[in-house]
Design an enzyme around this catalytic site. Structure first.
Site, PDB file in Angstrom:
ATOM      1  N   GLY A 194       0.831  -1.209   0.000  1.00  0.00           N
ATOM      2  CA  GLY A 194       0.000   0.000   0.000  1.00  0.00           C
ATOM      3  C   GLY A 194       0.861   1.252   0.000  1.00  0.00           C
ATOM      4  N   ARG A 196       0.570  -4.639  -5.749  1.00  0.00           N
ATOM      5  CA  ARG A 196       0.678  -5.950  -5.101  1.00  0.00           C
ATOM      6  C   ARG A 196       0.828  -6.943  -6.250  1.00  0.00           C
ATOM      7  NH1 ARG A 196      -0.698  -4.609   0.369  1.00  0.00           N
ATOM      8  NH2 ARG A 196      -2.120  -2.854   0.376  1.00  0.00           N
ATOM      9  N   ASP A 246       5.753  -5.530   5.636  1.00  0.00           N
ATOM     10  CA  ASP A 246       6.434  -6.807   5.895  1.00  0.00           C
ATOM     11  C   ASP A 246       6.282  -7.801   4.744  1.00  0.00           C
ATOM     12  OD1 ASP A 246       3.785  -7.144   6.475  1.00  0.00           O
ATOM     13  OD2 ASP A 246       4.084  -8.095   8.420  1.00  0.00           O
ATOM     14  N   THR A 289       4.622   1.837   5.611  1.00  0.00           N
ATOM     15  CA  THR A 289       3.225   1.379   5.720  1.00  0.00           C
ATOM     16  C   THR A 289       2.504   2.248   6.741  1.00  0.00           C
ATOM     17  OG1 THR A 289       1.775  -0.398   6.495  1.00  0.00           O
ATOM     18  CG2 THR A 289       4.030  -0.487   7.295  1.00  0.00           C
ATOM     19  N   ASP A 300       0.253   1.316   8.553  1.00  0.00           N
ATOM     20  CA  ASP A 300      -0.263   0.455   9.624  1.00  0.00           C
ATOM     21  C   ASP A 300       0.623   0.356  10.864  1.00  0.00           C
ATOM     22  OD1 ASP A 300      -2.524  -0.123   8.180  1.00  0.00           O
ATOM     23  OD2 ASP A 300      -1.670  -1.916   7.250  1.00  0.00           O
ATOM     24  N   ASP A 356       2.825  -1.729  11.580  1.00  0.00           N
ATOM     25  CA  ASP A 356       2.744  -3.110  12.082  1.00  0.00           C
ATOM     26  C   ASP A 356       4.003  -3.932  11.811  1.00  0.00           C
ATOM     27  OD1 ASP A 356       2.414  -3.173   9.362  1.00  0.00           O
ATOM     28  OD2 ASP A 356       0.760  -4.589   9.365  1.00  0.00           O
ATOM     29  N   ARG A 377      -6.334  -3.418   8.627  1.00  0.00           N
ATOM     30  CA  ARG A 377      -6.997  -4.716   8.449  1.00  0.00           C
ATOM     31  C   ARG A 377      -6.588  -5.690   9.557  1.00  0.00           C
ATOM     32  NH1 ARG A 377      -5.378  -6.686   2.897  1.00  0.00           N
ATOM     33  NH2 ARG A 377      -3.923  -4.990   3.160  1.00  0.00           N
TER      34      ARG A 377
HETATM   35  P1  ATP Z   1       1.065  -2.983   3.497  1.00  0.00           P
HETATM   36  O1  ATP Z   1       1.439  -2.964   4.959  1.00  0.00           O
HETATM   37  O2  ATP Z   1       0.832  -1.631   2.950  1.00  0.00           O
HETATM   38  O3  ATP Z   1      -0.044  -3.960   3.196  1.00  0.00           O
HETATM   39  P2  ATP Z   1       2.945  -4.965   2.517  1.00  0.00           P
HETATM   40  O4  ATP Z   1       4.281  -4.852   1.894  1.00  0.00           O
HETATM   41  O5  ATP Z   1       2.867  -5.777   3.778  1.00  0.00           O
HETATM   42  O6  ATP Z   1       2.401  -3.490   2.697  1.00  0.00           O
HETATM   43  P3  ATP Z   1       1.691  -7.058   0.937  1.00  0.00           P
HETATM   44  O7  ATP Z   1       0.516  -6.999   0.027  1.00  0.00           O
HETATM   45  O8  ATP Z   1       1.683  -8.037   2.059  1.00  0.00           O
HETATM   46  O9  ATP Z   1       1.919  -5.558   1.447  1.00  0.00           O
HETATM   47  O10 ATP Z   1       3.016  -7.380   0.069  1.00  0.00           O
HETATM   48  C1  ATP Z   1       3.346  -6.586  -1.068  1.00  0.00           C
HETATM   49  C2  ATP Z   1       3.889  -7.481  -2.142  1.00  0.00           C
HETATM   50  O11 ATP Z   1       5.089  -8.141  -1.669  1.00  0.00           O
HETATM   51  C3  ATP Z   1       2.968  -8.631  -2.550  1.00  0.00           C
HETATM   52  O12 ATP Z   1       2.003  -8.233  -3.490  1.00  0.00           O
HETATM   53  C4  ATP Z   1       3.971  -9.601  -3.146  1.00  0.00           C
HETATM   54  O13 ATP Z   1       4.326  -9.209  -4.447  1.00  0.00           O
HETATM   55  C5  ATP Z   1       5.189  -9.440  -2.234  1.00  0.00           C
HETATM   56  N1  ATP Z   1       5.151 -10.467  -1.169  1.00  0.00           N
HETATM   57  C6  ATP Z   1       4.402 -10.466  -0.041  1.00  0.00           C
HETATM   58  N2  ATP Z   1       4.606 -11.597   0.684  1.00  0.00           N
HETATM   59  C7  ATP Z   1       5.500 -12.315  -0.008  1.00  0.00           C
HETATM   60  C8  ATP Z   1       6.102 -13.605   0.203  1.00  0.00           C
HETATM   61  N3  ATP Z   1       5.828 -14.352   1.282  1.00  0.00           N
HETATM   62  N4  ATP Z   1       6.995 -14.044  -0.738  1.00  0.00           N
HETATM   63  C9  ATP Z   1       7.281 -13.305  -1.819  1.00  0.00           C
HETATM   64  N5  ATP Z   1       6.743 -12.096  -2.073  1.00  0.00           N
HETATM   65  C10 ATP Z   1       5.862 -11.604  -1.197  1.00  0.00           C
END
Ligand code: ATP
Length: 324
Positions: free
Chosen positions: A15, A76, A107, A129, A131, A133, A175
């Site tokens: 995000g 994503r 993360d 992020t 969040d 978190d 979330r």
């Molecule tokens: P936010 O806190 O804003 O949701 P985030 O980085 O945690 O940010 P995610 O949607 O969990 O958001 O992850 C972003 C992207 O990172 C995913 O769309 C995917 O491409 C990659 N990703 C997430 N988890 C994994 C994983 N376990 N292995 C490989 N790539 C991953």
């Protein structure tokens, strides 16, 4: 230890969060100062796989420190959850001479980064992020702006709520993490806060609390509800039926992600961007930049992802105590 780095790639993933642009600017300019080439990767891992990669110079990041969103855009990317996807992302780094990758995201984005690093790409993550978190850090880019945006919106709802003697349910982002809800609950003096981490939601208790507060002469009742619990509209209808008090739900939604970053988000994001480049130049890899115990530091990715971040029990308790 990492190999020698000549070109640093930077991307934003997950995000978007206000302050990401300040971090991009810092990475680009700091890399140039260290004599490195910099490439900007568009739309997170999707853009990396598709080769949407552009050369960046000091001018490419002018006039962005004050802007919300991310000039690199974000996404994503489902393919990253597969071995083929990760291999494609690592191949794209190699084809574009990217020997170090800075990932600004949450993360999930760091998990993707860790997979890419197994192909010999040096990686550093910057927590971006709204969040808050990520367990290893007390600060993430965008939280400060998002929580201030939500707080100001809730102040406005509260004014009209008091005038009409209403009960208001205000749904904020989060979330899986209730930091925005908890902070807004404290900052706005909410009567009740509903958090995904504390899912002891008992509607009868809420109804009793509203009636009790009304008897004490309170003119409004503000309930901050985290997105992870959601269902605010139905909740408002049931509460109105049970209490006989007009009850409205307001869902703040994506407005919390946008807007000009606060001073804190600009300064911390800038510091983290420079810090990421510094540790790449020191030969570190697979690290996550963090703010912990009053200073900027970095953690091994395994350690950064290993712990679960808990909500502050103390702040949760006082939010309840103060709602008399
Ligand atoms: P936010 O806190 O804003 O949701 P985030 O980085 O945690 O940010 P995610 O949607 O969990 O958001 O992850 C972003 C992207 O990172 C995913 O769309 C995917 O491409 C990659 N990703 C997430 N988890 C994994 C994983 N376990 N292995 C490989 N790539 C991953």
């Amino acid at each position: 230890m990492a190999g020698k780095v000549s070109t640093i790639g930077v991307l934003t993933s997950g995000g978007d969060a206000p302050g990401m642009n300040a971090a991009i600017r810092a990475v680009v300019r700091s890399a140039i100062v260290h004599g490195k080439k910099v490439k900007g990767i568009k739309k997170g891992y999707s853009g990396l796989m598709a080769g949407e990669i552009v050369d960046m110079n000091a001018k490419s990041v002018s006039d962005i420190i004050q802007r919300g969103g991310t000039i690199l855009q974000t996404a994503r990317c489902e393919e990253m959850y597969t071995a083929e996807g990760v291999e494609q992302a690592a191949k794209s780094c190699k084809e574009n001479d990217i020997d170090a990758l800075v990932v600004i995201g949450g993360d999930g984005s760091f998990r993707g980064m860790k997979e890419i690093s197994s192909y010999g790409i040096n990686t550093v993550g910057i927590p971006g992020t709204i969040d808050l978190d990520i367990s290893c850090t007390e600060y993430t880019i965008g939280f400060d702006t998002a929580v201030n945006t939500a707080m100001e919106a809730i102040d406005k709802v509260r004014d009209t709520s008091t005038s009409h003697e209403r009960c208001s349910i205000i749904e904020v982002m989060g979330r899986h993490a209730g930091y925005i809800a908890l902070w807004c609950g404290l900052a706005n003096g909410a009567e009740d806060i509903l958090l995904p981490e504390k899912y002891d939601y008992d509607e009868q208790k809420l109804v009793d609390h509203i009636i009790e507060n009304r008897k004490r002469g309170k003119k409004h009742h503000i309930i901050i509800n985290a997105e992870g619990i959601g269902r605010s509209i139905g909740m408002a209808q049931r509460i109105e039926a049970a209490t006989g008090l007009e009850t409205r739900a307001t869902i703040l939604g994506h407005m919390q992600r946008g807007g000009n970053p606060t001073c804190k988000d600009r300064v911390y994001a800038t510091t983290m961007g420079c810090y990421a480049v510094d540790i790449i130049c020191q030969g570190k890899t697979n690290r996550v930049v963090a703010y912990k115990d009053g200073d900027f530091t970095d953690f091994d990715i395994e350690e950064a992802l290993g712990q679960k971040k808990e909500i502050s029990e103390y702040q949760y308790r006082i939010s309840k105590e103060l709602s008399i």
